[in-house]
Design an enzyme around this catalytic site. Structure first.
Site, PDB file in Angstrom:
ATOM      1  N   PRO A 277       0.820  -1.204   0.000  1.00 55.17           N
ATOM      2  CA  PRO A 277       0.000   0.000   0.000  1.00 55.17           C
ATOM      3  C   PRO A 277       0.861   1.265   0.000  1.00 55.17           C
ATOM      4  O   PRO A 277       1.895   1.315   0.673  1.00 55.17           O
ATOM      5  CB  PRO A 277      -0.777  -0.110   1.325  1.00 55.17           C
ATOM      6  CG  PRO A 277       0.144  -0.868   2.223  1.00 55.17           C
ATOM      7  CD  PRO A 277       0.878  -1.845   1.331  1.00 55.17           C
ATOM      8  N   ARG A 315      -0.766  16.297  -9.499  1.00 55.42           N
ATOM      9  CA  ARG A 315      -1.905  15.379  -9.666  1.00 55.42           C
ATOM     10  C   ARG A 315      -3.102  15.982 -10.414  1.00 55.42           C
ATOM     11  O   ARG A 315      -3.656  15.325 -11.278  1.00 55.42           O
ATOM     12  CB  ARG A 315      -2.348  14.813  -8.308  1.00 55.42           C
ATOM     13  CG  ARG A 315      -1.234  13.997  -7.606  1.00 55.42           C
ATOM     14  CD  ARG A 315      -1.754  13.149  -6.458  1.00 55.42           C
ATOM     15  NE  ARG A 315      -2.651  12.121  -6.945  1.00 55.42           N
ATOM     16  CZ  ARG A 315      -3.953  12.193  -6.975  1.00 55.42           C
ATOM     17  NH1 ARG A 315      -4.576  13.249  -6.489  1.00 55.42           N
ATOM     18  NH2 ARG A 315      -4.654  11.223  -7.471  1.00 55.42           N
ATOM     19  N   CYS A 347       3.515  28.967 -15.948  1.00 58.11           N
ATOM     20  CA  CYS A 347       3.005  29.417 -17.240  1.00 58.11           C
ATOM     21  C   CYS A 347       2.475  28.253 -18.061  1.00 58.11           C
ATOM     22  O   CYS A 347       3.083  27.822 -19.046  1.00 58.11           O
ATOM     23  CB  CYS A 347       4.083  30.189 -17.976  1.00 58.11           C
ATOM     24  SG  CYS A 347       4.475  31.678 -17.061  1.00 58.11           S
ATOM     25  N   GLU A 348       1.371  27.708 -17.622  1.00 53.83           N
ATOM     26  CA  GLU A 348       0.678  26.591 -18.275  1.00 53.83           C
ATOM     27  C   GLU A 348      -0.787  26.698 -17.866  1.00 53.83           C
ATOM     28  O   GLU A 348      -1.073  26.882 -16.681  1.00 53.83           O
ATOM     29  CB  GLU A 348       1.167  25.236 -17.730  1.00 53.83           C
ATOM     30  CG  GLU A 348       2.602  24.911 -17.985  1.00 53.83           C
ATOM     31  CD  GLU A 348       2.804  23.967 -19.159  1.00 53.83           C
ATOM     32  OE1 GLU A 348       1.812  23.522 -19.761  1.00 53.83           O
ATOM     33  OE2 GLU A 348       3.975  23.710 -19.455  1.00 53.83           O
ATOM     34  N   TYR A 376       2.090  10.821  -3.690  1.00 54.29           N
ATOM     35  CA  TYR A 376       2.272  11.304  -5.065  1.00 54.29           C
ATOM     36  C   TYR A 376       2.195  12.830  -5.127  1.00 54.29           C
ATOM     37  O   TYR A 376       1.701  13.404  -6.091  1.00 54.29           O
ATOM     38  CB  TYR A 376       1.269  10.628  -6.023  1.00 54.29           C
ATOM     39  CG  TYR A 376       1.313   9.118  -5.886  1.00 54.29           C
ATOM     40  CD1 TYR A 376       2.421   8.416  -6.372  1.00 54.29           C
ATOM     41  CD2 TYR A 376       0.324   8.407  -5.204  1.00 54.29           C
ATOM     42  CE1 TYR A 376       2.516   7.050  -6.203  1.00 54.29           C
ATOM     43  CE2 TYR A 376       0.407   7.041  -5.029  1.00 54.29           C
ATOM     44  CZ  TYR A 376       1.506   6.364  -5.527  1.00 54.29           C
ATOM     45  OH  TYR A 376       1.597   5.005  -5.356  1.00 54.29           O
TER      46      TYR A 376
HETATM   47  C1  LIG Z   1       2.631   2.304  -7.239  1.00 56.18           C
HETATM   48  C2  LIG Z   1       2.727   0.908  -6.789  1.00 56.18           C
HETATM   49  C3  LIG Z   1       2.164   0.523  -5.568  1.00 56.18           C
HETATM   50  C4  LIG Z   1       1.422   1.472  -4.662  1.00 56.18           C
HETATM   51  O1  LIG Z   1       0.159   1.814  -5.153  1.00 56.18           O
HETATM   52  P1  LIG Z   1      -0.850   2.628  -4.230  1.00 56.18           P
HETATM   53  O2  LIG Z   1      -1.997   2.890  -5.121  1.00 56.18           O
HETATM   54  O3  LIG Z   1      -0.163   3.872  -3.819  1.00 56.18           O
HETATM   55  O4  LIG Z   1      -1.210   1.772  -3.070  1.00 56.18           O
HETATM   56  C5  LIG Z   1       2.330  -0.785  -5.168  1.00 56.18           C
HETATM   57  N1  LIG Z   1       2.988  -1.685  -5.932  1.00 56.18           N
HETATM   58  C6  LIG Z   1       3.533  -1.364  -7.121  1.00 56.18           C
HETATM   59  C7  LIG Z   1       4.256  -2.394  -7.910  1.00 56.18           C
HETATM   60  C8  LIG Z   1       3.413  -0.054  -7.595  1.00 56.18           C
HETATM   61  O5  LIG Z   1       3.952   0.263  -8.772  1.00 56.18           O
END
Ligand SMILES: *Cc1c(COP(=O)(O)O)cnc(C)c1O
Length: 423
Positions: A277, A315, A347-348, A376
């Site tokens: 996670p 994001r 500037c976007e 992220y």
């Molecule tokens: C990005 C990623 C995660 C984490 O995903 P979440 O949506 O942040 O829980 C887990 N495993 C792999 C291989 C990933 O690339």
């Protein structure tokens, strides 16, 4: 859900009023709550209690060393996707056997580092990677514990750019072709095909896609075992979604419901499990605090121009994400909420946090908090427009600490140099 709440008319991070942090480190800045990180890690761990499982935090969601150290102290392992993240996990105190290495493009150097540090598992995503790893392991007289990351061909129902388990995505090995690659793996020196890995995407807001994927994994365990393989680990990836705006709460599955589904689908297989996670641990544990520079009225709308930009939090521009935004001064009952568009200085036209937010009257100098920026957020920031990376601050009750400071201009350009003919 989180620990960013109004007290005495001001938004606080736990027990610290946000203006106090703004005064100390300037704006914009990221702010993380120790209590929320701890709570989210604990909720997730409790949801899978009773299963033989490791929680390997996906470092790419938030790779600040202090955040990782906190999670390591709570007992977390790590999911890494580069040699840099592997080094970071070790530096943060994550035991090497609790580290798994994912990613489609691991270099020979990264694979060698993984073998040298004795990490728990390498998730292999292609036949050429498998052969490269075999050669390196055999050469070093080592055996690599691997899982093949399978692509179960499941649409996670999330944003296109964060869907990873459809057959047309670059990730994993087709679940149809995987059995034959397991047979290849069995013949290769230095390879122990011990497990199966799967990760179908991120910000997944229903359990159905997970369930489809895990049932495919369960099926494959049965088939591989019948073929004589000793499959003993399953890495079920990450992907659980979080609420970004207040009315999301109802639609996001709870970790508890997710845990129950895991028990139902793969609990009976007797495998050691790993979870990866990222967002569910860090997402709601962080905010981006920004100051209003100008309020600009046009014929059509009111723009709130803030000092954070898409380079600081990408994001909304990258994934069309909506984040709740709060004023740091608590709105009063008599305040009339007005529709505004919150934009940054870059500037976007894509440099926009929200198209239509309803906020109380705003004036230059006011502070705003963009919520759910703990995953992220800082990790994806850049210095586009020659803007310094923003500081990150960690709060613990009434204490706070700058866990990453803002670089000076000279540091920002320190890696650049002029060729002799331009001097
Ligand atoms: C990005 C990623 C995660 C984490 O995903 P979440 O949506 O942040 O829980 C887990 N495993 C792999 C291989 C990933 O690339």
């Amino acid at each position: 859900m989180h620990h960013f709440i109004y007290k005495n008319g001001l938004l606080h991070a736990e027990d610290v009023p946000l203006p106090q942090i703004a005064k100390a480190v300037g704006t914009p800045f990221y702010c993380y709550s120790t209590a929320t990180l701890t709570q989210q890690y604990t909720i997730f761990s409790n949801a899978i209690e009773g299963l033989n499982a490791e929680v390997c935090f996906a470092i790419k969601a938030n790779s600040n060393l202090a955040v990782l150290s906190l999670l390591a102290k709570l007992g977390a392992g790590a999911d890494v996707v580069s040699g840099g993240e592997l080094r970071l996990a070790l530096k943060a105190g994550v035991p090497s056997e609790k580290i798994v290495f994912s990613g489609v493009g691991k270099t020979e150097e990264e694979l060698r580092l993984a073998l040298d540090t004795g990490i728990g598992q390498i998730n292999v995503e292609s036949e050429p990677e498998l052969r490269t790893l075999s050669a390196i392991a055999a050469d070093a007289g080592k055996t690599a514990l691997i899982a093949l990351r399978i692509n179960p061909d499941v649409d996670p129902g999330s944003h296109d750019k964060i869907s990873t388990g459809r057959r047309t995505d670059k990730f994993g090995i087709s679940w149809k072709l995987a059995p034959s690659l397991y047979r290849t793996a069995r013949e290769l020196p230095g390879i122990d095909p011990a497990g199966i890995a799967v990760h179908i995407g991120s910000q997944i807001t229903s359990l159905g896609p997970f369930e489809s994927a895990f049932l495919r994994v369960s099926d494959m365990v049965t088939k591989l075992r019948a073929d004589g393989f000793n499959i003993r680990t399953l890495d079920l990836g990450g992907g659980l979604g979080v609420p970004y705006v207040h009315d999301d709460n109802a639609i996001v599955p709870t970790p508890k419901a997710y845990g129950d589904m895991v028990r139902r689908t793969v609990g009976h297989l007797g495998c050691k499990l790993a979870f990866e996670p990222g967002r569910i641990i860090a997402g709601n544990a962080g905010i981006l605090v920004t100051r209003v520079i100008y309020v600009k009225d046009t014929e059509d709308q009111r723009f709130i121009i803030v000092d954070a930009g898409m380079n600081d939090l990408v994001r909304p521009a990258m994934y069309d994400a909506n984040h709740d935004v709060l004023t740091v001064t608590e709105p009063r009952l008599k305040d009339v909420l007005q529709p505004v568009e919150i934009v940054g200085p870059v500037c976007e036209t894509a440099d926009r946090f929200t198209k239509e937010s309803y906020l109380p009257p705003i004036k230059p100098g006011d502070l705003l908090a963009i919520l759910t920026a703990g995953a992220y957020g800082a990790v994806m920031s850049s210095s586009y427009n020659t803007r310094p990376l923003v500081p990150e601050v960690m709060v613990r009750s009434e204490e706070f600490f700058a866990i990453r400071r803002r670089p000076h201009f000279e540091e920002m350009i320190a890696l650049e140099g002029l060729p002799p003919w331009l001097k």
